[in-house]
Design an enzyme around this catalytic site. Structure first.
Site, PDB file in Angstrom:
ATOM      1  N   CYS A   1       1.478   1.339  -2.835  1.00  0.00           N
ATOM      2  CA  CYS A   1       2.164   2.203  -1.866  1.00  0.00           C
ATOM      3  C   CYS A   1       3.623   1.807  -1.635  1.00  0.00           C
ATOM      4  CB  CYS A   1       1.406   2.219  -0.543  1.00  0.00           C
ATOM      5  SG  CYS A   1      -0.306   2.772  -0.703  1.00  0.00           S
TER       6      CYS A   1
ATOM      7  N   HIS B   1       6.336   4.772   4.739  1.00  0.00           N
ATOM      8  CA  HIS B   1       5.193   5.140   3.902  1.00  0.00           C
ATOM      9  C   HIS B   1       4.183   5.865   4.780  1.00  0.00           C
ATOM     10  CE1 HIS B   1       1.681   5.097   1.480  1.00  0.00           C
ATOM     11  NE2 HIS B   1       1.122   4.065   2.087  1.00  0.00           N
TER      12      HIS B   1
ATOM     13  N   ASN C   1      -2.509   9.871   2.729  1.00  0.00           N
ATOM     14  CA  ASN C   1      -1.799   8.758   2.102  1.00  0.00           C
ATOM     15  C   ASN C   1      -1.725   9.025   0.601  1.00  0.00           C
ATOM     16  OD1 ASN C   1      -0.972   6.340   0.958  1.00  0.00           O
ATOM     17  ND2 ASN C   1      -2.268   5.051   2.240  1.00  0.00           N
TER      18      ASN C   1
END
Length: 326
Positions: free
Chosen positions: A120, A253, A283
């Site tokens: 990520c 993020h 996500n």
């Protein structure tokens, strides 16, 4: 030597299949697993996510995003002299997804192309890497892409993880510039935390050995993420001699709204100055930051001359930040 690397074009793509929390709850109920829209949203801020069809690869999503970014940049794609792709879900074991994307885009100038894997944190890592290439004077136009099909590695018997992730791609074109662009970057990792967020399988004898599904210790990730994100954000701002009140937009993020809000709060930034798309995207790992960036550029929130702070955290454990002038 070139003074700055500047973003001159952005793009993004989400696969058409939108899966709401209600859709997912119904799917899991067929397996005897209980969840609900309220349960998912209250813990993550996620209402929906997009999942790619089985025959769609990371490179397919990436090409769509890259086409948009190249068009927005207004450059000839043959002038791109480096392609960096951040992904944890590559098309193949090898070659790199970047080479596959290069071919699909019809970029036939034999420019360098390679993948970068920091989960990520991947897009921030790739952006920082591209910045260094451009500042060195060795490259002028770099295509940076974050692309993921995380739906392929989700364990649908684990309701704590399978509800969180989506698929998508985001891209930017970075170009050498005398005008301020990327002001500072920072990257860190701590391999002692490998086990709290990982896909521990590997290829052996032509087959998957071990567990090829995503595993996450949510509490451990949350605790570590909030701490390291605040530190790396401040490190990046200090390097550029920028104060939090000078930040126009924070693009964290898009993992969990509570982590995102916690970071903004620690930096003293109001919620309205944070770009959040996690409610609609889930996500999307390395794709999450460029997806959010492109959404805010295209709807007019992010404008030329504004100062943007990006920050990411992911498996490894990895984390990083980039401060830039649009």
């Amino acid at each position: 030597m070139t003074k700055y690397a500047k973003i001159i074009g952005t793009g993004s793509y989400l696969p058409p299949r939108r899966v709401t929390n209600q859709d997912l709850a119904a799917q899991l109920a067929e397996k005897g697993i209980e969840t609900s829209d309220e349960w998912i949203f209250s813990r993550s801020g996620i209402s929906a996510r997009h999942w790619a069809d089985p025959d769609v690869a990371s490179s397919d999503l990436a090409v769509k995003a890259a086409e948009q970014a190249i068009e927005a940049a207004g450059i000839d794609r043959q002038s791109i002299d480096l392609i960096l792709v951040a992904t944890s879900t590559p098309d193949f074991v090898f070659p790199s997804t970047a080479c596959i994307i290069q071919n699909k885009l019809g970029i036939n100038n034999q420019c360098a192309a390679f993948d970068l894997q920091a989960v990520c944190s991947g897009f921030v890592y790739a952006l920082a890497t591209a910045d260094k290439f451009i500042r060195s004077g060795s490259h002028r136009n770099v295509l940076v892409i974050g692309t993921e099909v995380f739906s392929r590695i989700l364990d649908f018997n684990d309701r704590t993880t399978c509800v969180l992730f989506g698929d998508g791609a985001g891209a930017v074109v970075l170009s050498a510039s005398d005008e301020p662009g990327i002001l500072s970057t920072a990257m860190h990792s701590d391999g002692s935390h490998v086990g709290i967020l990982c896909v521990p399988g590997n290829v052996h004898g032509g087959a998957i050995a071990g567990n090829a599904f995503l595993h996450m210790d949510g509490q451990a990730v949350f605790k570590l993420a909030v701490t390291v994100l605040d530190k790396v954000a401040r490190e990046t701002m200090a390097a550029a001699e920028i104060q939090p009140e000078q930040i126009d937009w924070l693009i964290p993020h898009q993992a969990n709204i509570r982590i995102m809000q916690g970071t903004a709060r620690k930096l003293g930034l109001p919620a309205e100055r944070m770009i959040a798309v996690v409610h609609e995207h889930g996500n999307t790992s390395a794709a999450s930051i460029p997806l959010a960036l492109d959404a805010a550029v295209r709807d007019g929130r992010i404008r030329p001359g504004q100062t943007v702070l990006m920050e990411g955290v992911g498996g490894g454990f990895t984390w990083g930040a980039a401060l830039l002038r649009m």
